[in-house]
Design a protein around this motif. Sequence first.
Motif, PDB file in Angstrom:
ATOM      1  N   TRP A   8       0.754  -1.079  -0.012  1.00  0.00           N
ATOM      2  CA  TRP A   8      -0.188  -0.063   0.144  1.00  0.00           C
ATOM      3  C   TRP A   8       0.903   1.212   0.055  1.00  0.00           C
ATOM      4  O   TRP A   8       0.574   2.342  -0.652  1.00  0.00           O
TER       5      TRP A   8
ATOM      6  N   PHE B 287       0.940   4.304  -2.986  1.00  0.00           N
ATOM      7  CA  PHE B 287       0.809   5.620  -2.804  1.00  0.00           C
ATOM      8  C   PHE B 287       1.856   6.569  -3.277  1.00  0.00           C
ATOM      9  O   PHE B 287       1.457   7.335  -3.841  1.00  0.00           O
TER      10      PHE B 287
ATOM     11  N   TRP C 278      -7.551  -3.045  -3.333  1.00  0.00           N
ATOM     12  CA  TRP C 278      -7.309  -2.282  -2.090  1.00  0.00           C
ATOM     13  C   TRP C 278      -5.736  -1.709  -2.490  1.00  0.00           C
ATOM     14  O   TRP C 278      -5.500  -0.444  -1.987  1.00  0.00           O
ATOM     15  N   THR C 279      -4.916  -2.378  -2.992  1.00  0.00           N
ATOM     16  CA  THR C 279      -3.576  -1.607  -3.268  1.00  0.00           C
ATOM     17  C   THR C 279      -3.716  -0.453  -4.069  1.00  0.00           C
ATOM     18  O   THR C 279      -3.283   0.480  -3.864  1.00  0.00           O
TER      19      THR C 279
ATOM     20  N   MET D  24      -5.565   2.277  -2.134  1.00  0.00           N
ATOM     21  CA  MET D  24      -4.750   3.119  -1.095  1.00  0.00           C
ATOM     22  C   MET D  24      -3.803   3.905  -2.091  1.00  0.00           C
ATOM     23  O   MET D  24      -3.580   5.049  -1.391  1.00  0.00           O
TER      24      MET D  24
END
Length: 443
Positions: free
Chosen positions: A254, A258, A376-377, A380
């Motif tokens: 994550w 970002f 979800w990676t 995020m």
Amino acid sequence: MSSPTPATGARSSRLALLVVGLCWLVVLFDGLDMFIYGSVLPHMLETKALGIDPGKAGDIGSYATFGMLIGALSSGTISDWAGRKKTIVVSTAVFSLASAVCAVAGTLGVFSLGRFLAGLGLGGLLPSAITLVSEYAPRGRGALIVGSLMTAHQAGGIVAGFVALWTGDWRVSFWICVIPLFVGVPLAVRYLPESLTFLQAKGRTEEARALADRYGVTAPDATPGEKRPAGTERWSAVAALFRGGLWVQTLFFWMASFGGLLLVYGVSQWLPSMMRAAGYDLGSSLGFVIVINLGGIVGMLIGGRLTDRFGGARIGAIWFGATAVGVYLLSVHMPLAVTYLVVFLTGLFLFSAQAMIYATVAARSDDDNRATAVGWTSGMGRFGAVFGPWLGGQLLATGSTTTGFTVFAAAGVFSLIFIGLTGLPSVKRPTDRDAAHPVSATG
């Protein structure tokens, strides 16, 4: 399942080409709309169009990426409810109409609303297009098919640079971005087939059979595994990413995502303006948009091959390191030819570096939670996509382009560290693999 006859196989290949061709077209328009704001921004800042300044310009860029965050997180649910085709059509229509809002905007507030709405459509299109082409890809050619689709996004960035150079007017440029409403949408409505997997999962077996018969392919069997899990099961899949010591690997991915998307969206939006502020003329600054996306296309084509051979964590770390060096070098005023070369190489590493994060996540995930892990990676990482354009505006407002390039280079080092950490034996499970799975750098 019996092997297809030669005729069936040929018709199946033609169907795959039809799906990929139409999705490639709408993803091209997606890239055009995403990159057009950064391409026209130097002209808008010079003329102070709508009272814009670097700080406000960064805010507007973040509005668009925040819209993309919402669009990306909701597209999966909408696509499973309404269908891949409808999601692609509606998403394309939304970002096209949003460009019309930008073109007629009389105030910065209306223009900002237009970019936010465009983000909703842009964020919703790409995941649905990737899903659809994956479902129609011939057996054994999924990587080739999806990798080919991803080149469309960078091609859209190249078109955006040419549009800005050709028009010289930001309103005309945004009017050109309305063209997908009259080209991409009608073509998709008329010719793009719905996903056979979706139709079967929804119990629309007659429609699936009719579609399969029309194109001479075999409809997939309707199995419970093809249905999207219920809400509680989805949260269980998310919780599984943190069980058994996996929470360390999950958080590292994550964090790397970002920093990677902060780089992708920050540099994509601010490169022309930062190069203009560094002393290059407007034509050269827009030419850099074209060249960095050419590099991105090359990087997408070769990055996956190297990842297949050497592993995503290792190659991803090298790629982010090279990106950091390239971005930092742009703060040095070099001969124009050398600068173009550095921009090309930076694009080669920049866009495919983020894709390697997703590739490594997908390869290390089990079949039943791969979509959740990658989703979800990506989600995020989208917070970095929101932060990057805002940060670029604040840095440019200080008047120091060197600081701006240095900060973005630091983001590359940040991602290098975290993607590298995921390759440590203490972080990986014994069964983990690093084989490449084709995914988007902006997904």
